[in-house]
Scaffold this motif. Sequence first.
Motif, PDB file in Angstrom:
ATOM      1  N   ARG A   5      11.530 -30.660  50.483  1.00 47.60           N
ATOM      2  CA  ARG A   5      10.741 -31.605  49.583  1.00 47.60           C
ATOM      3  C   ARG A   5       9.942 -30.682  48.638  1.00 47.60           C
ATOM      4  N   LEU A   6       9.888 -30.846  47.487  1.00 50.64           N
ATOM      5  CA  LEU A   6       9.030 -30.065  46.522  1.00 50.64           C
ATOM      6  C   LEU A   6       8.302 -31.127  45.707  1.00 50.64           C
ATOM      7  N   ALA A   7       6.723 -31.037  45.782  1.00 50.09           N
ATOM      8  CA  ALA A   7       6.011 -31.552  45.175  1.00 50.09           C
ATOM      9  C   ALA A   7       5.322 -30.823  43.904  1.00 50.09           C
ATOM     10  N   VAL A   8       5.709 -31.559  42.490  1.00 46.48           N
ATOM     11  CA  VAL A   8       5.450 -30.952  41.328  1.00 46.48           C
ATOM     12  C   VAL A   8       4.054 -31.638  40.986  1.00 46.48           C
ATOM     13  N   LEU A   9       2.921 -30.966  40.699  1.00 45.02           N
ATOM     14  CA  LEU A   9       1.720 -31.394  40.241  1.00 45.02           C
ATOM     15  C   LEU A   9       1.456 -30.931  38.813  1.00 45.02           C
ATOM     16  N   LEU A  10       1.393 -32.229  37.773  1.00 48.74           N
ATOM     17  CA  LEU A  10       0.788 -31.678  36.365  1.00 48.74           C
ATOM     18  C   LEU A  10      -0.537 -31.913  36.381  1.00 48.74           C
ATOM     19  N   LEU A  11      -1.132 -30.902  35.995  1.00 53.88           N
ATOM     20  CA  LEU A  11      -2.602 -30.957  35.662  1.00 53.88           C
ATOM     21  C   LEU A  11      -2.798 -31.122  33.947  1.00 53.88           C
ATOM     22  N   THR A  12      -3.416 -32.043  33.721  1.00 60.30           N
ATOM     23  CA  THR A  12      -3.466 -32.519  32.331  1.00 60.30           C
ATOM     24  C   THR A  12      -5.044 -33.210  31.749  1.00 60.30           C
ATOM     25  N   ASN A  13      -5.011 -33.305  30.613  1.00 63.37           N
ATOM     26  CA  ASN A  13      -6.260 -33.920  30.138  1.00 63.37           C
ATOM     27  C   ASN A  13      -5.695 -35.188  29.246  1.00 63.37           C
ATOM     28  N   GLU A  14      -4.407 -35.465  28.981  1.00 66.02           N
ATOM     29  CA  GLU A  14      -3.594 -36.677  28.424  1.00 66.02           C
ATOM     30  C   GLU A  14      -2.566 -36.814  29.025  1.00 66.02           C
ATOM     31  N   GLY A  15      -2.179 -38.196  28.841  1.00 65.62           N
ATOM     32  CA  GLY A  15      -0.977 -38.638  29.593  1.00 65.62           C
ATOM     33  C   GLY A  15      -0.984 -40.074  29.763  1.00 65.62           C
ATOM     34  N   ALA A  53      -2.330 -35.157  37.968  1.00 64.60           N
ATOM     35  CA  ALA A  53      -3.670 -35.353  38.245  1.00 64.60           C
ATOM     36  C   ALA A  53      -4.356 -35.032  36.729  1.00 64.60           C
ATOM     37  N   GLU A  54      -5.236 -36.061  36.193  1.00 62.25           N
ATOM     38  CA  GLU A  54      -5.706 -36.060  34.901  1.00 62.25           C
ATOM     39  C   GLU A  54      -7.200 -36.435  35.035  1.00 62.25           C
ATOM     40  N   SER A  78       7.731 -44.133  40.246  1.00 62.31           N
ATOM     41  CA  SER A  78       7.648 -43.439  41.549  1.00 62.31           C
ATOM     42  C   SER A  78       6.726 -42.075  41.297  1.00 62.31           C
ATOM     43  N   VAL A  79       5.948 -41.928  40.216  1.00 69.31           N
ATOM     44  CA  VAL A  79       4.996 -40.884  39.940  1.00 69.31           C
ATOM     45  C   VAL A  79       3.628 -41.250  40.655  1.00 69.31           C
ATOM     46  N   ARG A  80       3.068 -40.224  41.216  1.00 72.80           N
ATOM     47  CA  ARG A  80       1.781 -40.579  41.833  1.00 72.80           C
ATOM     48  C   ARG A  80       0.869 -40.121  40.984  1.00 72.80           C
ATOM     49  N   TYR A  81      -0.230 -40.870  40.749  1.00 69.91           N
ATOM     50  CA  TYR A  81      -1.321 -40.450  39.817  1.00 69.91           C
ATOM     51  C   TYR A  81      -2.704 -40.199  40.341  1.00 69.91           C
ATOM     52  N   HIS A  82      -3.299 -38.963  40.141  1.00 72.38           N
ATOM     53  CA  HIS A  82      -4.514 -38.696  40.638  1.00 72.38           C
ATOM     54  C   HIS A  82      -5.651 -38.310  39.638  1.00 72.38           C
ATOM     55  N   PRO A  83      -6.592 -39.386  39.541  1.00 71.74           N
ATOM     56  CA  PRO A  83      -7.661 -39.238  38.448  1.00 71.74           C
ATOM     57  C   PRO A  83      -8.648 -37.964  38.925  1.00 71.74           C
ATOM     58  N   LEU A 103     -13.913 -28.564  37.247  1.00 71.13           N
ATOM     59  CA  LEU A 103     -12.575 -29.169  37.027  1.00 71.13           C
ATOM     60  C   LEU A 103     -11.490 -28.439  38.035  1.00 71.13           C
ATOM     61  N   GLY A 104     -11.586 -27.143  38.008  1.00 72.99           N
ATOM     62  CA  GLY A 104     -10.813 -26.229  38.838  1.00 72.99           C
ATOM     63  C   GLY A 104     -10.657 -26.783  40.339  1.00 72.99           C
ATOM     64  N   ALA A 105     -12.078 -26.925  40.837  1.00 70.82           N
ATOM     65  CA  ALA A 105     -12.330 -27.281  42.110  1.00 70.82           C
ATOM     66  C   ALA A 105     -11.435 -28.769  42.553  1.00 70.82           C
ATOM     67  N   ALA A 106     -11.842 -29.595  41.484  1.00 74.69           N
ATOM     68  CA  ALA A 106     -11.269 -30.864  41.790  1.00 74.69           C
ATOM     69  C   ALA A 106      -9.598 -30.910  41.768  1.00 74.69           C
ATOM     70  N   ALA A 107      -9.142 -30.006  40.917  1.00 72.23           N
ATOM     71  CA  ALA A 107      -7.630 -29.739  40.963  1.00 72.23           C
ATOM     72  C   ALA A 107      -7.286 -29.309  42.196  1.00 72.23           C
ATOM     73  N   GLY A 108      -8.048 -28.264  42.735  1.00 71.97           N
ATOM     74  CA  GLY A 108      -7.375 -27.478  44.008  1.00 71.97           C
ATOM     75  C   GLY A 108      -7.525 -28.722  45.186  1.00 71.97           C
ATOM     76  N   GLN A 109      -8.546 -29.538  45.196  1.00 75.18           N
ATOM     77  CA  GLN A 109      -8.612 -30.523  46.165  1.00 75.18           C
ATOM     78  C   GLN A 109      -7.326 -31.637  45.980  1.00 75.18           C
ATOM     79  N   ALA A 110      -7.291 -31.797  44.708  1.00 76.06           N
ATOM     80  CA  ALA A 110      -5.865 -32.628  44.681  1.00 76.06           C
ATOM     81  C   ALA A 110      -4.657 -31.967  44.947  1.00 76.06           C
TER      82      ALA A 110
END
Length: 436
Positions: A5-15, A53-54, A78-83, A103-110
């Motif tokens: 099971r591969l989790a792909v996490l997209l980090l973005t400011n839009e979407g 994660a946005e 079935s996409v998971r959204y993480h604000p 923001l990098g720390a928040a992304a690390g936690q996500a």
Amino acid sequence: MPEHRLAVLLLTNEGFRQVDGGVARYIHNILDARDDVAALAGKRGIQVEWHVAERANCAGLDEQRFAQALERYVHQGSVRYHPLADPRAHSWEVDHFEHCVALGAAAGQAALTVAGGADSLLVVSGMSMFAMAARFIIRAADQFGLAASYVHMTHNPVLRPGGDAELPETYADSVMGNLARSDPRVSIGWESHWMRRQYQQVYGIPDDKTLYARAGVPTDAAKFRPGPSNGALLEQLGIPTDRDLVVSWGRGVAEKGFHKLVDAARLTEDRLVPVILNPRPYPDLEEHARRSGSPAVLLHGQDDEVLTALCQWPRTLCAAFLSEREAASVTPIEAALMNNGRGLVLAVLPTGVYPELVEHGVNGLVAAGRDTAAAAALLTAVVELPRGDREAMSRAAWTRARDEHDFRTNWRSSFKAMLERHLTVIDGPSRKEATV
């Protein structure tokens, strides 16, 4: 059953919360291509799970479009959204280095949350605001034993046109750049040869630490289908259908060059009337056009129907893109596809990715310089082109756009490279080459 099971996490400011920018469209295109990726990964015994994660605070939030994005991708897809908590006090506040760190720390936690339900984690980011995230995610992988890899898309230039590094982004980029050079888990996804050269020049990143990640557009989208000219729609918007036009569009910020387009058209004695479309009102541009006496038509909040009508209108001679810098623009590609080879000429400045998209005299025109005078000469050249030459360039632009810039084709290649590297660095299942 998939063995991994591969989790792909997209980090973005839009979407999701902001959905009208080029990055948002890129995120949506990735999510719309989930079936392609599932088929590719499935051949390797891998099940892909998607996460986005946005940054939660952003300008121009449209609640209705936010709800539509959530419904399309999260509730039904079935996409998971993480604000992510925004470290800025206001959405219009310019990012500083401490914001990149937070923001990098928040992304690390996500990433820790996402990785907890998967066998391995692949993180894909873009924009310098997330460059520090690489350090936090790699640190989390070391501390918690995560099988993870990280790809940073080269969306933000790390050099100004004059060659000097820009602040504060350069501090965040330098952390990511040094990791990409030294840590096998971090790599650079290049969206243009221009950006690839920048990252290699500044950080000394070797070729084998960069991945093909060229942008594109869904070439089968409805807005690219040929149709009858819609002069009535243009007239309703106040666009002069009895004049030759030059069209441009994008975010209403100074670096996009819309002021320069207005001034350049004036220098040609208004032989081309600029029609400029922005997602939201652009008061500074409106005032500039008023002061200069320009006949430019400035629109905001219009949908793709208007843009398609403009690009297909017979008297729209040119689509001009005069940005100071563009790492991965697809607007010239969109213009070529919307025109369907009917005579629209692509006209660009020699900046960023533009010279990679437009070959002077073949599928468009490239200005001799970057200033307003050069832009004016570019517009004059368009007006003076024989009709046969305009049509030949337009057909060449349409053909090249379809052959080289289809999003699904490019994304499959990009994800395949990301997956191969990911499995290599985590020593994952079934690393042998699969036919895709």
